[in-house]
Design a protein around this motif. Structure first.
Motif, PDB file in Angstrom:
ATOM      1  N   ARG A 138      39.349 -44.899  56.646  1.00 16.69           N
ATOM      2  CA  ARG A 138      39.405 -43.570  57.242  1.00 16.69           C
ATOM      3  C   ARG A 138      40.681 -42.879  56.784  1.00 16.69           C
ATOM      4  N   ALA A 139      40.690 -41.573  56.917  1.00 11.00           N
ATOM      5  CA  ALA A 139      41.879 -40.802  56.576  1.00 11.00           C
ATOM      6  C   ALA A 139      42.064 -39.683  57.592  1.00 11.00           C
TER       7      ALA A 139
ATOM      8  N   TYR B 118      43.569 -45.544  57.203  1.00  9.31           N
ATOM      9  CA  TYR B 118      43.085 -46.667  57.996  1.00  9.31           C
ATOM     10  C   TYR B 118      42.331 -47.600  57.056  1.00  9.31           C
ATOM     11  N   VAL B 119      42.747 -48.867  57.020  1.00  7.11           N
ATOM     12  CA  VAL B 119      42.065 -49.855  56.184  1.00  7.11           C
ATOM     13  C   VAL B 119      41.503 -50.947  57.084  1.00  7.11           C
ATOM     14  N   PRO B 120      40.455 -51.631  56.661  1.00 10.60           N
ATOM     15  CA  PRO B 120      39.906 -52.719  57.481  1.00 10.60           C
ATOM     16  C   PRO B 120      40.992 -53.740  57.828  1.00 10.60           C
ATOM     17  N   THR B 121      40.978 -54.225  59.062  1.00  7.75           N
ATOM     18  CA  THR B 121      42.032 -55.127  59.516  1.00  7.75           C
ATOM     19  C   THR B 121      42.085 -56.423  58.716  1.00  7.75           C
ATOM     20  N   ALA B 122      41.001 -56.792  58.065  1.00  2.00           N
ATOM     21  CA  ALA B 122      40.992 -58.024  57.268  1.00  2.00           C
ATOM     22  C   ALA B 122      41.721 -57.882  55.946  1.00  2.00           C
ATOM     23  N   CYS B 123      42.058 -56.651  55.560  1.00  3.34           N
ATOM     24  CA  CYS B 123      42.756 -56.448  54.287  1.00  3.34           C
ATOM     25  C   CYS B 123      44.164 -57.032  54.342  1.00  3.34           C
TER      26      CYS B 123
ATOM     27  N   PHE C 134      40.160 -51.214  62.300  1.00  2.00           N
ATOM     28  CA  PHE C 134      41.004 -50.739  61.203  1.00  2.00           C
ATOM     29  C   PHE C 134      42.475 -50.837  61.583  1.00  2.00           C
ATOM     30  N   THR C 135      43.309 -50.978  60.569  1.00  2.00           N
ATOM     31  CA  THR C 135      44.763 -50.925  60.731  1.00  2.00           C
ATOM     32  C   THR C 135      45.259 -49.622  60.131  1.00  2.00           C
TER      33      THR C 135
ATOM     34  N   SER D 165      38.427 -37.880  57.793  1.00  2.00           N
ATOM     35  CA  SER D 165      37.313 -38.293  56.946  1.00  2.00           C
ATOM     36  C   SER D 165      37.063 -39.782  57.088  1.00  2.00           C
ATOM     37  N   ASN D 166      35.802 -40.155  56.966  1.00  2.00           N
ATOM     38  CA  ASN D 166      35.464 -41.552  56.733  1.00  2.00           C
ATOM     39  C   ASN D 166      35.476 -41.803  55.233  1.00  2.00           C
ATOM     40  N   LEU D 167      35.787 -43.012  54.856  1.00  4.09           N
ATOM     41  CA  LEU D 167      35.675 -43.454  53.462  1.00  4.09           C
ATOM     42  C   LEU D 167      34.540 -44.463  53.430  1.00  4.09           C
ATOM     43  N   PHE D 168      33.493 -44.192  52.644  1.00  5.19           N
ATOM     44  CA  PHE D 168      32.335 -45.067  52.671  1.00  5.19           C
ATOM     45  C   PHE D 168      31.786 -45.309  51.275  1.00  5.19           C
ATOM     46  N   LEU D 169      31.183 -46.475  51.100  1.00  3.19           N
ATOM     47  CA  LEU D 169      30.576 -46.843  49.836  1.00  3.19           C
ATOM     48  C   LEU D 169      29.218 -46.166  49.698  1.00  3.19           C
ATOM     49  N   ALA D 170      28.620 -46.287  48.527  1.00  2.00           N
ATOM     50  CA  ALA D 170      27.329 -45.641  48.270  1.00  2.00           C
ATOM     51  C   ALA D 170      26.241 -46.140  49.214  1.00  2.00           C
ATOM     52  N   ASP D 171      26.374 -47.382  49.711  1.00  2.00           N
ATOM     53  CA  ASP D 171      25.360 -47.914  50.623  1.00  2.00           C
ATOM     54  C   ASP D 171      25.637 -47.547  52.081  1.00  2.00           C
TER      55      ASP D 171
END
Length: 232
Positions: A180-181, A199-204, A74-75, A168-174
């Motif tokens: 993250r926050a 925190y956003v995925p580094t690929a964003c 994450f970034t 907190s983690n930020l996660f989808l329904a699956d």
């Protein structure tokens, strides 16, 4: 006008008319918020979800692919707000009540809040923009020791200065973790400081992080002002 002439910037100044205080931008913001509140109320939560279904599908696909391509990395970025005239305890007490039972107060924090509601499993359901993408995700833990990352985060501030922390983690329904926050609050001589890290995925793309830092500034500023108004 010849083609080599440069157009001068145009400005407009309100000279007279309205008796109340504020600029034209202030007036527009008031009317935009009023219109948005009307649409939210008329549509309701389910209506908003149905209206945004295709946007959410595309937005969640973007987050899922970004998380896959980032392979767990994450970034981080942090927005810092300084408040005068209100303590962190006063603000966080308001936040606790709002997150428990006042969705409207949370929705009003940002124009791109569409759903903010607690779930039966203890997570918190959020539908909002992540960058340009409308996404539906949950906030909370996910799996064993899911929150252990916060203890070793580079952005973690000293407990003595920032005793109030939430992660907190930020996660989808699956279950896919897509962000993250980490929010940290510490009192000052006449108020408090809020350190708000996402925190956003580094690929964003970079714009996703930049816009969420702006998102933080808007929503927390509005929530802080709402907490102050509720105290009065």
């Amino acid at each position: 006008m010849t083609t080599d002439q440069t157009l001068r910037p145009v400005t407009v100044t309100l000279t007279s008319g309205p008796a109340g205080p504020g600029s034209v931008d202030d007036f527009e913001l008031f009317y935009a918020r009023r219109a948005l509140s009307r649409f939210r109320t008329r549509l309701g939560r389910q209506g908003l979800l149905e209206l945004l279904a295709e946007d959410i599908k595309e937005g969640n696909a973007f987050l899922r692919e970004s998380a896959r391509a980032s392979d767990g990395s994450f970034t981080a970025g942090t927005t810092v707000l300084t408040t005068h005239g209100l303590t962190s305890s006063e603000f966080l007490a308001w936040m606790d009540k709002a997150f428990a039972a006042d969705e409207n107060a949370l929705l009003e924090g940002h124009p791109e809040h569409f759903v903010m509601a607690p779930e039966a499993d203890g997570s918190f359901h959020v539908v909002e923009n992540i960058g340009p993408h409308v996404c539906s995700f949950h906030m909370g833990g996910w799996g064993t020791d899911a929150m252990a990352w916060a203890a070793g985060a580079d952005e973690l501030l000293p407990e003595s200065d920032f005793p109030h922390k939430m992660s907190s983690n930020l996660f989808l329904a699956d279950g896919t973790v897509v962000g993250r926050a980490l929010t940290q609050f510490g009192d000052t001589a006449d108020g408090f400081t809020a350190s708000l890290t996402v925190y956003v995925p580094t690929a964003c793309p970079g714009e996703v992080l930049e816009h969420h830092l702006r998102h933080y500034a808007v929503e927390f500023r509005n929530w802080i002002l709402a907490a102050a108004a509720a105290r009065a």
